[in-house]
Write a protein that holds these residues in place. Sequence first.
Motif, PDB file in Angstrom:
ATOM      1  N   TYR A   1      38.782 -44.144 -27.916  1.00  0.00           N
ATOM      2  CA  TYR A   1      37.449 -43.844 -28.419  1.00  0.00           C
ATOM      3  C   TYR A   1      37.077 -42.377 -28.221  1.00  0.00           C
ATOM      4  O   TYR A   1      36.357 -41.803 -29.032  1.00  0.00           O
ATOM      5  CB  TYR A   1      36.407 -44.735 -27.731  1.00  0.00           C
ATOM      6  CG  TYR A   1      36.654 -46.202 -27.957  1.00  0.00           C
ATOM      7  CD1 TYR A   1      36.318 -46.801 -29.156  1.00  0.00           C
ATOM      8  CD2 TYR A   1      37.231 -46.992 -26.977  1.00  0.00           C
ATOM      9  CE1 TYR A   1      36.544 -48.158 -29.388  1.00  0.00           C
ATOM     10  CE2 TYR A   1      37.465 -48.345 -27.189  1.00  0.00           C
ATOM     11  CZ  TYR A   1      37.118 -48.913 -28.392  1.00  0.00           C
ATOM     12  OH  TYR A   1      37.348 -50.235 -28.608  1.00  0.00           O
ATOM     13  N   VAL A   2      37.508 -41.784 -27.103  1.00  0.00           N
ATOM     14  CA  VAL A   2      37.206 -40.377 -26.807  1.00  0.00           C
ATOM     15  C   VAL A   2      38.457 -39.708 -26.245  1.00  0.00           C
ATOM     16  O   VAL A   2      39.335 -40.362 -25.706  1.00  0.00           O
ATOM     17  CB  VAL A   2      36.047 -40.215 -25.791  1.00  0.00           C
ATOM     18  CG1 VAL A   2      34.731 -40.683 -26.368  1.00  0.00           C
ATOM     19  CG2 VAL A   2      36.344 -40.921 -24.494  1.00  0.00           C
ATOM     20  N   ASP A   3      38.497 -38.393 -26.371  1.00  0.00           N
ATOM     21  CA  ASP A   3      39.615 -37.636 -25.816  1.00  0.00           C
ATOM     22  C   ASP A   3      39.065 -36.713 -24.732  1.00  0.00           C
ATOM     23  O   ASP A   3      38.602 -35.611 -25.012  1.00  0.00           O
ATOM     24  CB  ASP A   3      40.325 -36.835 -26.897  1.00  0.00           C
ATOM     25  CG  ASP A   3      41.576 -36.160 -26.374  1.00  0.00           C
ATOM     26  OD1 ASP A   3      41.970 -36.425 -25.217  1.00  0.00           O
ATOM     27  OD2 ASP A   3      42.162 -35.356 -27.121  1.00  0.00           O
ATOM     28  N   ILE A   4      39.100 -37.181 -23.485  1.00  0.00           N
ATOM     29  CA  ILE A   4      38.571 -36.400 -22.368  1.00  0.00           C
ATOM     30  C   ILE A   4      39.685 -35.775 -21.543  1.00  0.00           C
ATOM     31  O   ILE A   4      39.420 -35.050 -20.589  1.00  0.00           O
ATOM     32  CB  ILE A   4      37.665 -37.268 -21.463  1.00  0.00           C
ATOM     33  CG1 ILE A   4      38.470 -38.354 -20.748  1.00  0.00           C
ATOM     34  CG2 ILE A   4      36.513 -37.869 -22.262  1.00  0.00           C
ATOM     35  CD1 ILE A   4      37.683 -39.095 -19.669  1.00  0.00           C
ATOM     36  N   TYR A   5      40.925 -36.031 -21.904  1.00  0.00           N
ATOM     37  CA  TYR A   5      42.079 -35.645 -21.098  1.00  0.00           C
ATOM     38  C   TYR A   5      42.070 -34.163 -20.715  1.00  0.00           C
ATOM     39  O   TYR A   5      42.166 -33.817 -19.541  1.00  0.00           O
ATOM     40  CB  TYR A   5      43.373 -35.996 -21.829  1.00  0.00           C
ATOM     41  CG  TYR A   5      44.611 -35.625 -21.065  1.00  0.00           C
ATOM     42  CD1 TYR A   5      45.151 -36.491 -20.123  1.00  0.00           C
ATOM     43  CD2 TYR A   5      45.229 -34.395 -21.256  1.00  0.00           C
ATOM     44  CE1 TYR A   5      46.286 -36.155 -19.410  1.00  0.00           C
ATOM     45  CE2 TYR A   5      46.359 -34.044 -20.545  1.00  0.00           C
ATOM     46  CZ  TYR A   5      46.882 -34.922 -19.619  1.00  0.00           C
ATOM     47  OH  TYR A   5      47.995 -34.577 -18.898  1.00  0.00           O
ATOM     48  N   ASP A   6      41.991 -33.266 -21.689  1.00  0.00           N
ATOM     49  CA  ASP A   6      42.095 -31.829 -21.411  1.00  0.00           C
ATOM     50  C   ASP A   6      40.977 -31.333 -20.492  1.00  0.00           C
ATOM     51  O   ASP A   6      41.218 -30.542 -19.587  1.00  0.00           O
ATOM     52  CB  ASP A   6      42.099 -31.027 -22.714  1.00  0.00           C
ATOM     53  CG  ASP A   6      43.378 -31.231 -23.515  1.00  0.00           C
ATOM     54  OD1 ASP A   6      44.410 -31.584 -22.906  1.00  0.00           O
ATOM     55  OD2 ASP A   6      43.335 -31.052 -24.752  1.00  0.00           O
ATOM     56  N   VAL A   7      39.763 -31.804 -20.725  1.00  0.00           N
ATOM     57  CA  VAL A   7      38.625 -31.370 -19.904  1.00  0.00           C
ATOM     58  C   VAL A   7      38.768 -31.879 -18.475  1.00  0.00           C
ATOM     59  O   VAL A   7      38.554 -31.141 -17.514  1.00  0.00           O
ATOM     60  CB  VAL A   7      37.289 -31.824 -20.528  1.00  0.00           C
ATOM     61  CG1 VAL A   7      36.120 -31.559 -19.593  1.00  0.00           C
ATOM     62  CG2 VAL A   7      37.067 -31.128 -21.868  1.00  0.00           C
ATOM     63  N   VAL A   8      39.155 -33.133 -18.324  1.00  0.00           N
ATOM     64  CA  VAL A   8      39.318 -33.709 -16.985  1.00  0.00           C
ATOM     65  C   VAL A   8      40.431 -32.990 -16.235  1.00  0.00           C
ATOM     66  O   VAL A   8      40.274 -32.617 -15.068  1.00  0.00           O
ATOM     67  CB  VAL A   8      39.585 -35.227 -17.059  1.00  0.00           C
ATOM     68  CG1 VAL A   8      40.016 -35.784 -15.707  1.00  0.00           C
ATOM     69  CG2 VAL A   8      38.344 -35.953 -17.562  1.00  0.00           C
ATOM     70  N   LYS A   9      41.546 -32.753 -16.900  1.00  0.00           N
ATOM     71  CA  LYS A   9      42.664 -32.071 -16.250  1.00  0.00           C
ATOM     72  C   LYS A   9      42.258 -30.676 -15.791  1.00  0.00           C
ATOM     73  O   LYS A   9      42.544 -30.270 -14.663  1.00  0.00           O
ATOM     74  CB  LYS A   9      43.862 -31.987 -17.190  1.00  0.00           C
ATOM     75  CG  LYS A   9      45.085 -31.401 -16.513  1.00  0.00           C
ATOM     76  CD  LYS A   9      46.323 -31.513 -17.361  1.00  0.00           C
ATOM     77  CE  LYS A   9      47.512 -30.985 -16.560  1.00  0.00           C
ATOM     78  NZ  LYS A   9      48.758 -31.150 -17.275  1.00  0.00           N
TER      79      LYS A   9
END
Length: 166
Positions: free
Chosen positions: A52-60
Amino acid sequence: MNRKKFLKTIASIVIVLVLCVFGLLFLIIRDNYREARGTDTQNINYGEYTKYVDIYDVVKEAYVTDNGYTKFSKHMTEDVFKYINHTSYKEKANKRAQPLKINFELREIYQTKDKENNLIYVDMIYSLVIADANGEIITGAGNAHITFTVRVDENGWYILNKYEKP
């Protein structure tokens, strides 16, 4: 003579049954031991899922950045940032050889949507090792499960909370 054969047959059947029972007990005990012992890795296969969302880069980036919260205020609360950012460990590292070495791995494993509350839960696993310049480990976490609660609205997505399994 028939009686002797009959008793031998009964004795043989009893011996076979006793051996079967001991064999089953052995298998049950061995299985319980293997289950209790566990393994260092967990193979989680959630199959196909909707992202549903792509939070991977921000979280990393939030985990490893030295630049502070301002850059991430658009996408997460300050409490979430402070919890996941590695700089909270700098107090432990003050007396250690600088610069710190950070080894970080992150992977997303699943997303679920709460349609009633319009929230998305993003499950991730991370490993983090912080070492000083001499290679001595200051702190770390291995294969830690964390779930981020994300709200999506017309302005985009925003991480409201996190839950890390103990």
